[in-house]
Write an enzyme that holds these catalytic residues in place. Sequence first.
Site, PDB file in Angstrom:
ATOM      1  CB  ILE A   1      95.864  88.395 -31.399  1.00  0.00           C
ATOM      2  CG1 ILE A   1      94.822  88.664 -30.281  1.00  0.00           C
ATOM      3  CG2 ILE A   1      96.818  87.264 -31.027  1.00  0.00           C
ATOM      4  CD1 ILE A   1      95.361  88.964 -28.904  1.00  0.00           C
TER       5      ILE A   1
ATOM      6  CG  ASN B   1      90.403  79.861 -32.524  1.00  0.00           C
ATOM      7  OD1 ASN B   1      90.701  81.000 -32.137  1.00  0.00           O
ATOM      8  ND2 ASN B   1      91.002  79.311 -33.580  1.00  0.00           N
TER       9      ASN B   1
ATOM     10  CE  LYS C   1      84.897  86.878 -34.209  1.00  0.00           C
ATOM     11  NZ  LYS C   1      85.256  85.498 -33.856  1.00  0.00           N
TER      12      LYS C   1
ATOM     13  CE1 TYR D   1      86.189  88.660 -37.267  1.00  0.00           C
ATOM     14  CE2 TYR D   1      86.254  90.673 -35.976  1.00  0.00           C
ATOM     15  CZ  TYR D   1      86.689  89.375 -36.199  1.00  0.00           C
ATOM     16  OH  TYR D   1      87.614  88.805 -35.349  1.00  0.00           O
TER      17      TYR D   1
ATOM     18  CB  SER E   1      95.614  74.479 -38.287  1.00  0.00           C
ATOM     19  OG  SER E   1      94.784  75.501 -38.821  1.00  0.00           O
ATOM     20  NE  ARG E   2      95.644  79.426 -41.312  1.00  0.00           N
ATOM     21  CZ  ARG E   2      95.146  80.622 -41.595  1.00  0.00           C
ATOM     22  NH1 ARG E   2      95.789  81.702 -41.235  1.00  0.00           N
ATOM     23  NH2 ARG E   2      93.997  80.737 -42.248  1.00  0.00           N
TER      24      ARG E   2
ATOM     25  N   GLY F   1      89.674  75.524 -35.876  1.00  0.00           N
ATOM     26  CA  GLY F   1      90.711  76.432 -36.379  1.00  0.00           C
ATOM     27  C   GLY F   1      91.941  76.401 -35.488  1.00  0.00           C
TER      28      GLY F   1
HETATM   29  P1  NAP Z   1      93.724  83.089 -38.586  1.00  0.00           P
HETATM   30  O1  NAP Z   1      95.162  83.247 -38.263  1.00  0.00           O
HETATM   31  O2  NAP Z   1      93.208  83.607 -39.883  1.00  0.00           O
HETATM   32  O3  NAP Z   1      93.337  81.515 -38.441  1.00  0.00           O
HETATM   33  C1  NAP Z   1      92.016  81.133 -38.684  1.00  0.00           C
HETATM   34  C2  NAP Z   1      91.846  79.669 -38.333  1.00  0.00           C
HETATM   35  O4  NAP Z   1      90.471  79.318 -38.542  1.00  0.00           O
HETATM   36  C3  NAP Z   1      92.660  78.728 -39.206  1.00  0.00           C
HETATM   37  O5  NAP Z   1      93.054  77.619 -38.435  1.00  0.00           O
HETATM   38  C4  NAP Z   1      91.659  78.291 -40.280  1.00  0.00           C
HETATM   39  O6  NAP Z   1      91.951  77.023 -40.868  1.00  0.00           O
HETATM   40  C5  NAP Z   1      90.390  78.208 -39.438  1.00  0.00           C
HETATM   41  N1  NAP Z   1      89.157  78.285 -40.231  1.00  0.00           N
HETATM   42  C6  NAP Z   1      88.690  79.322 -40.965  1.00  0.00           C
HETATM   43  N2  NAP Z   1      87.527  78.993 -41.564  1.00  0.00           N
HETATM   44  C7  NAP Z   1      87.249  77.721 -41.181  1.00  0.00           C
HETATM   45  C8  NAP Z   1      86.200  76.817 -41.470  1.00  0.00           C
HETATM   46  N3  NAP Z   1      85.185  77.142 -42.287  1.00  0.00           N
HETATM   47  N4  NAP Z   1      86.237  75.581 -40.908  1.00  0.00           N
HETATM   48  C9  NAP Z   1      87.260  75.212 -40.091  1.00  0.00           C
HETATM   49  N5  NAP Z   1      88.296  76.030 -39.784  1.00  0.00           N
HETATM   50  C10 NAP Z   1      88.287  77.271 -40.333  1.00  0.00           C
HETATM   51  O7  NAP Z   1      92.812  83.786 -37.466  1.00  0.00           O
HETATM   52  P2  NAP Z   1      93.183  84.199 -35.961  1.00  0.00           P
HETATM   53  O8  NAP Z   1      93.658  85.593 -35.979  1.00  0.00           O
HETATM   54  O9  NAP Z   1      93.973  83.144 -35.318  1.00  0.00           O
HETATM   55  O10 NAP Z   1      91.718  84.240 -35.339  1.00  0.00           O
HETATM   56  C11 NAP Z   1      91.162  83.149 -34.593  1.00  0.00           C
HETATM   57  C12 NAP Z   1      89.871  83.637 -33.947  1.00  0.00           C
HETATM   58  O11 NAP Z   1      90.152  84.758 -33.120  1.00  0.00           O
HETATM   59  C13 NAP Z   1      88.817  84.104 -34.949  1.00  0.00           C
HETATM   60  O12 NAP Z   1      87.540  83.743 -34.491  1.00  0.00           O
HETATM   61  C14 NAP Z   1      88.976  85.606 -34.935  1.00  0.00           C
HETATM   62  O13 NAP Z   1      87.794  86.267 -35.314  1.00  0.00           O
HETATM   63  C15 NAP Z   1      89.317  85.839 -33.482  1.00  0.00           C
HETATM   64  N6  NAP Z   1      90.023  87.090 -33.217  1.00  0.00           N
HETATM   65  C16 NAP Z   1      91.233  87.378 -33.791  1.00  0.00           C
HETATM   66  C17 NAP Z   1      91.866  88.577 -33.481  1.00  0.00           C
HETATM   67  C18 NAP Z   1      93.218  88.950 -34.049  1.00  0.00           C
HETATM   68  O14 NAP Z   1      93.656  90.104 -33.808  1.00  0.00           O
HETATM   69  N7  NAP Z   1      93.914  88.072 -34.755  1.00  0.00           N
HETATM   70  C19 NAP Z   1      91.267  89.483 -32.604  1.00  0.00           C
HETATM   71  C20 NAP Z   1      90.038  89.160 -32.048  1.00  0.00           C
HETATM   72  C21 NAP Z   1      89.426  87.963 -32.347  1.00  0.00           C
HETATM   73  P3  NAP Z   1      92.637  76.933 -42.366  1.00  0.00           P
HETATM   74  O15 NAP Z   1      93.931  77.664 -42.281  1.00  0.00           O
HETATM   75  O16 NAP Z   1      92.802  75.469 -42.610  1.00  0.00           O
HETATM   76  O17 NAP Z   1      91.658  77.574 -43.293  1.00  0.00           O
END
Ligand code: NAP
Length: 259
Positions: A196, A90, A167, A163, A14-15, A12
Amino acid sequence: MPEKKRVALVTGGSRGIGRGICLALAQDGFAVVVNYNSNSDAALHTKHMIEQMGGTAEICQADITTVEHRELLVDHCMETFGRLDVLVNNAGIAPPERRDLLEMTEASYDLVMATNLRAPFFLTQRVARLMIEQKKNRSIPAASIINVSSVSAYAASINRGEYCISKAGLSMMTTLLAIRLAEDGISVYEIRPGIIATDMTAGVKEKYDRLIREGFTPIRRWGQPADVGKAVAMLARGDLPFSTGEVINVDGGYALRYF
Ligand code: NAP
């Protein structure tokens, strides 16, 4: 010829947080494999950003929930760079719909657990075997595995229980693997992000804007993907050589208890 730079695979990547991690690792001199599932434009953009900085990156489409795609991802990394030094688990998803615990569906539970827990576990199992082999034949000097969990590993939200369970499981996975892999010289760490600014939190932006303003976290701002990237880069560089299984909170102080 294997790549001279150390190589990191970021699921993940990419973004969002994943992109922040890829950029920080590239900044530190890693060649990066940017994994994505469906959004190839975002992955290409990350690769482009890395190349603009003078770094090395490759993108790889793989849905980490399937064993075939996990194999493909590791094979792609080895075929392209000939080595793998760091794995960052990630990729993760929130439940497609927030529902009270008593209304949670088995489909949502299965989807979230398959993505956030089963996939990183079995990808790590595959990569750990490869890292052990590489360390034995001295093709890599050091190896580490970094799992991106969440404050939801311990802070309960009853409208997205699946979720939180995923985690919390990832947290125990970190402990188990840290113990198992210490004898092989592979360090395993957990990064626990707080709130985040990414697509995942875009839908709750106003709510958290207000909460943060009112003191929800001691550091009164949103976390950025770069904040998580810096923490991952520190671990990937090997700056904590006598630590494993450690949890690094990247949460603006949310985990602190205070009056
Ligand atoms: P996000 O913006 O929704 O990005 C999710 C990423 O995961 C994208 O690159 C997506 O790729 C990829 N992904 C999802 N399902 C996948 C799969 N089956 N196979 C391969 N890639 C997959 O999420 P984020 O906020 O950056 O979160 C990243 C991590 O941090 C996650 O584990 C999340 O639980 C954790 N986290 C986030 C926060 C927050 O506040 N944002 C807080 C705590 C923890 P595509 O776009 O190609 O689908």
